[in-house]
Design a protein around this motif. Structure first.
Motif, PDB file in Angstrom:
ATOM      1  N   GLY A   5       0.846  -1.181   0.000  1.00 39.23           N
ATOM      2  CA  GLY A   5       0.000   0.000   0.000  1.00 39.23           C
ATOM      3  C   GLY A   5       0.882   1.230   0.000  1.00 39.23           C
ATOM      4  N   ALA A   6       0.248   2.384  -0.049  1.00 41.47           N
ATOM      5  CA  ALA A   6       1.004   3.643  -0.029  1.00 41.47           C
ATOM      6  C   ALA A   6       1.794   3.762   1.269  1.00 41.47           C
ATOM      7  CB  ALA A   6       0.048   4.824  -0.177  1.00 41.47           C
ATOM      8  N   GLU A   7       2.979   4.334   1.159  1.00 40.34           N
ATOM      9  CA  GLU A   7       3.824   4.568   2.330  1.00 40.34           C
ATOM     10  C   GLU A   7       3.442   5.905   2.961  1.00 40.34           C
ATOM     11  OE1 GLU A   7       8.251   3.749   2.488  1.00 40.34           O
ATOM     12  OE2 GLU A   7       8.192   5.924   2.294  1.00 40.34           O
ATOM     13  N   HIS A   8       3.413   5.941   4.286  1.00 38.95           N
ATOM     14  CA  HIS A   8       3.101   7.165   5.029  1.00 38.95           C
ATOM     15  C   HIS A   8       4.116   7.324   6.156  1.00 38.95           C
ATOM     16  CE1 HIS A   8      -0.842   7.430   3.118  1.00 38.95           C
ATOM     17  NE2 HIS A   8      -1.001   6.154   3.378  1.00 38.95           N
ATOM     18  N   PRO A   9       4.402   8.569   6.546  1.00 39.53           N
ATOM     19  CA  PRO A   9       5.237   8.800   7.731  1.00 39.53           C
ATOM     20  C   PRO A   9       4.364   9.174   8.936  1.00 39.53           C
ATOM     21  CG  PRO A   9       5.170  10.781   6.425  1.00 39.53           C
ATOM     22  CD  PRO A   9       4.318   9.766   5.712  1.00 39.53           C
ATOM     23  N   PHE A  10       4.876   8.949  10.118  1.00 40.91           N
ATOM     24  CA  PHE A  10       4.283   9.482  11.343  1.00 40.91           C
ATOM     25  C   PHE A  10       5.405   9.668  12.351  1.00 40.91           C
ATOM     26  CE2 PHE A  10       4.259   4.979  12.359  1.00 40.91           C
ATOM     27  CZ  PHE A  10       4.562   4.937  13.715  1.00 40.91           C
ATOM     28  N   THR A  11       5.173  10.506  13.318  1.00 39.93           N
ATOM     29  CA  THR A  11       6.146  10.735  14.387  1.00 39.93           C
ATOM     30  C   THR A  11       5.491  10.385  15.709  1.00 39.93           C
ATOM     31  OG1 THR A  11       7.221  12.478  13.114  1.00 39.93           O
ATOM     32  CG2 THR A  11       7.679  12.436  15.485  1.00 39.93           C
ATOM     33  N   THR A  12       6.184   9.561  16.490  1.00 41.51           N
ATOM     34  CA  THR A  12       5.648   9.191  17.796  1.00 41.51           C
ATOM     35  C   THR A  12       5.635  10.402  18.722  1.00 41.51           C
ATOM     36  OG1 THR A  12       7.868   8.427  18.381  1.00 41.51           O
ATOM     37  CG2 THR A  12       6.283   6.745  17.719  1.00 41.51           C
ATOM     38  N   ALA A  13       4.851  10.320  19.763  1.00 37.40           N
ATOM     39  CA  ALA A  13       4.712  11.415  20.724  1.00 37.40           C
ATOM     40  C   ALA A  13       6.037  11.635  21.453  1.00 37.40           C
ATOM     41  CB  ALA A  13       3.604  11.097  21.719  1.00 37.40           C
ATOM     42  N   SER A  14       6.192  12.835  21.981  1.00 37.28           N
ATOM     43  CA  SER A  14       7.402  13.193  22.733  1.00 37.28           C
ATOM     44  C   SER A  14       7.158  13.026  24.219  1.00 37.28           C
ATOM     45  CB  SER A  14       7.772  14.656  22.472  1.00 37.28           C
ATOM     46  OG  SER A  14       8.062  14.847  21.113  1.00 37.28           O
ATOM     47  N   ILE A  15       8.228  12.712  24.907  1.00 34.58           N
ATOM     48  CA  ILE A  15       8.157  12.681  26.369  1.00 34.58           C
ATOM     49  C   ILE A  15       8.179  14.131  26.837  1.00 34.58           C
ATOM     50  CG2 ILE A  15       9.332  12.001  28.486  1.00 34.58           C
ATOM     51  CD1 ILE A  15      10.451   9.596  26.934  1.00 34.58           C
ATOM     52  N   VAL A  16       7.216  14.469  27.634  1.00 40.58           N
ATOM     53  CA  VAL A  16       7.103  15.842  28.119  1.00 40.58           C
ATOM     54  C   VAL A  16       7.730  15.921  29.508  1.00 40.58           C
ATOM     55  CG1 VAL A  16       5.488  17.681  28.721  1.00 40.58           C
ATOM     56  CG2 VAL A  16       4.995  16.160  26.797  1.00 40.58           C
ATOM     57  N   THR A  17       8.618  16.899  29.675  1.00 38.98           N
ATOM     58  CA  THR A  17       9.224  17.105  30.982  1.00 38.98           C
ATOM     59  C   THR A  17       8.175  17.733  31.903  1.00 38.98           C
ATOM     60  OG1 THR A  17      11.329  17.537  29.907  1.00 38.98           O
ATOM     61  CG2 THR A  17      11.136  18.234  32.202  1.00 38.98           C
ATOM     62  N   PRO A  18       8.004  17.157  33.070  1.00 40.41           N
ATOM     63  CA  PRO A  18       6.983  17.713  33.963  1.00 40.41           C
ATOM     64  C   PRO A  18       7.403  19.092  34.468  1.00 40.41           C
ATOM     65  CG  PRO A  18       8.182  15.959  35.063  1.00 40.41           C
ATOM     66  CD  PRO A  18       8.679  16.020  33.646  1.00 40.41           C
ATOM     67  N   SER A  19       6.425  19.905  34.723  1.00 43.79           N
ATOM     68  CA  SER A  19       6.735  21.225  35.295  1.00 43.79           C
ATOM     69  C   SER A  19       6.417  21.176  36.782  1.00 43.79           C
ATOM     70  CB  SER A  19       5.929  22.323  34.604  1.00 43.79           C
ATOM     71  OG  SER A  19       4.556  22.104  34.797  1.00 43.79           O
TER      72      SER A  19
END
Length: 171
Positions: A148-162
């Motif tokens: 099938g067609a190729e697609h990109p995605f980016t996984t979520a980032s780890i967020v530094t807690p405030s």
């Protein structure tokens, strides 16, 4: 050319007069066949006009890729729909992915959703946070692998807690 009932490759339909349809099975792909209708009675066998046809060649399956909607930190969900089996049984299907373009199911980063032409859902696991991946659905038959067609995605980032420090007041 010129098939006859003595050739051994015949179908048998109901007795009597009238129209009939014969289902010819177990044909080889990409092969020319010659066919004639026939009728037999106590006097002998009569044949209709000869026609010919060529069966389709086997091609790789046609599959579409389901786009990843909301990738997580280390996983994502995709899948695929097989539009056609290409003329041969689908023996493997799933989604393959990589951090470089054009992933294949020869990589260990793939799902295996079994065989058949049913649509499927795949869980992509073992991913790294904040990483771009390229993925595509695949289906395999005796001719090869269809993508099938190729697609990109980016996984979520780890967020530094405030953290907010509140001054301590004495009572």
């Amino acid at each position: 050319p010129n098939p006859t009932i003595s050739g051994g490759n015949i179908t048998s339909n109901d007795k009597g007069t009238g129209s009939f349809i014969s289902h010819i099975t177990d044909l080889d792909p990409n092969t020319k066949y010659y066919v004639k209708a026939y009728a037999t009675n106590s006097v002998g066998t009569a044949y209709g006009l000869e026609v010919n046809f060529t069966t389709n060649a086997i091609v790789v399956p046609i599959v579409t890729t389901v786009e990843v909607a909301s990738p997580g930190l280390t996983s994502a969900v995709s899948g695929g729909t097989i539009t056609t089996d290409g003329g041969a049984s689908v023996t493997a299907k799933g989604v393959c992915w990589s951090t470089t373009a054009n992933p294949t199911p020869l990589l260990p980063t793939k799902t295996d959703e079994g065989s058949g032409t049913e649509s499927f859902t795949s869980n992509l696991t073992g991913l790294l946070p904040n990483t771009t991946y390229y993925y595509r659905a695949y289906a395999t038959n005796s001719k090869g692998i269809g993508y099938g067609a190729e697609h990109p995605f980016t996984t979520a980032s780890i967020v530094t807690p405030s953290v907010t420090t509140t001054p301590v007041t004495s009572p």
